[in-house]
Design a protein around this motif. Sequence first.
Motif, short mmCIF file in Angstrom:
data_model
loop_
_atom_site.label_atom_id
_atom_site.label_comp_id
_atom_site.label_asym_id
_atom_site.label_seq_id
_atom_site.Cartn_x
_atom_site.Cartn_y
_atom_site.Cartn_z
N UNK A 248 1.07 -1.32 0.01
CA UNK A 248 -0.42 -0.08 0.31
C UNK A 248 0.89 1.13 -0.09
N UNK A 249 1.11 2.33 -0.93
CA UNK A 249 1.38 3.59 -0.90
C UNK A 249 0.73 4.57 -0.25
N UNK A 250 -0.37 4.42 -0.64
CA UNK A 250 -1.42 5.86 0.20
C UNK A 250 -2.53 5.12 1.18
N UNK A 251 -3.55 5.92 1.56
CA UNK A 251 -4.44 6.17 2.46
C UNK A 251 -5.80 5.48 1.24
N UNK A 252 -6.60 4.90 0.99
CA UNK A 252 -7.41 4.13 0.31
C UNK A 252 -8.83 3.79 1.08
N UNK A 253 -9.66 4.73 0.43
CA UNK A 253 -11.77 4.93 0.99
C UNK A 253 -12.40 3.72 -0.54
N UNK A 254 -12.93 4.40 -0.23
CA UNK A 254 -14.90 3.31 -0.91
C UNK A 254 -15.90 3.88 -0.62
N UNK A 255 -16.25 4.32 -0.74
CA UNK A 255 -17.95 4.70 -0.29
C UNK A 255 -18.78 3.55 -1.95
N UNK A 256 -19.70 2.75 -1.56
CA UNK A 256 -20.48 2.53 -2.50
C UNK A 256 -22.09 3.26 -1.88
N UNK A 257 -23.07 3.67 -2.17
CA UNK A 257 -24.11 3.75 -2.46
C UNK A 257 -24.80 3.27 -3.36
#
Length: 274
Positions: A248-257
């Motif tokens: 991992x190289x960065x913050x990782x965020x996923x939002x599903x709507x």
Amino acid sequence: MGESWQGVARLACFELWGGNSEVAHSIELPGLLGWISCTPFGQATSGGDVHYMSVCSKGQVSRIVLADVAGHGGSASSVAERLRRVLQQNTDNWDQSALMREVNEAFKRDAKGVQFATGVVLGFYFGTGELLFTNAGHLPLLWYHAETGVWDWLEDSTPYARDVDGLPLGLISGTAYAQTAVEIGQGDVLLLYTDGITESRNESGEELGLEGLMALVQGLPHDLREGPAAFGHALLAKLKRFRGSGVQHDDETIVLIQRRMGSEPAGGTETNGL
């Protein structure tokens, strides 16, 4: 939007969920199902990705925000927390272009040194299924159309939206932001993400990129009855397989709507008492 919204400047809102810490859980909004996964970089418990959800106007309006502060992990955490506070103080503005201007000015005024963030803001109106979309230099959203089973991009090049480009937050005072309305169908899914996802690399150093992310979601079977959480877990598993031994190289965020099936409100689209 309908005539009943004309002249509405402020909404009565409360924060349903928000943060920049590690999390993976489902969430419900009026007419919507959601799922959030946030993984800060390294060993940090919080990072520079900010997710924020509020409910306004007696459940008629839901607002979803995903922002990505420059930097990652613990070094960006304090800036991300400040951005969340700015969102809390300004999210009651129905006009999203005005909201983004307010957030931009407040974030720029409060920032120390060279700090900025990209962000995307969604405002969902339960009464009609309309979605207001505003982009401040963020990556394009992915949109799953339940009726046709097709994924495409929610950006200015689609036939569904226009004029969504904007500068990142905190760069220039007086920045203008556009908003546009699209209608999302029952069962439709929107995928919001930060660049830690698209900049993921496999063990050969190859970057996933936008088209790689599109290929991942297109390759996943999507059962609407299972909701966004099942799809989100499957997407993370596929992302992990792509990365292999890559780190991992960065913050990782996923939002599903996802718009609920049969999500029309009883009794029409009453908007009194905003």
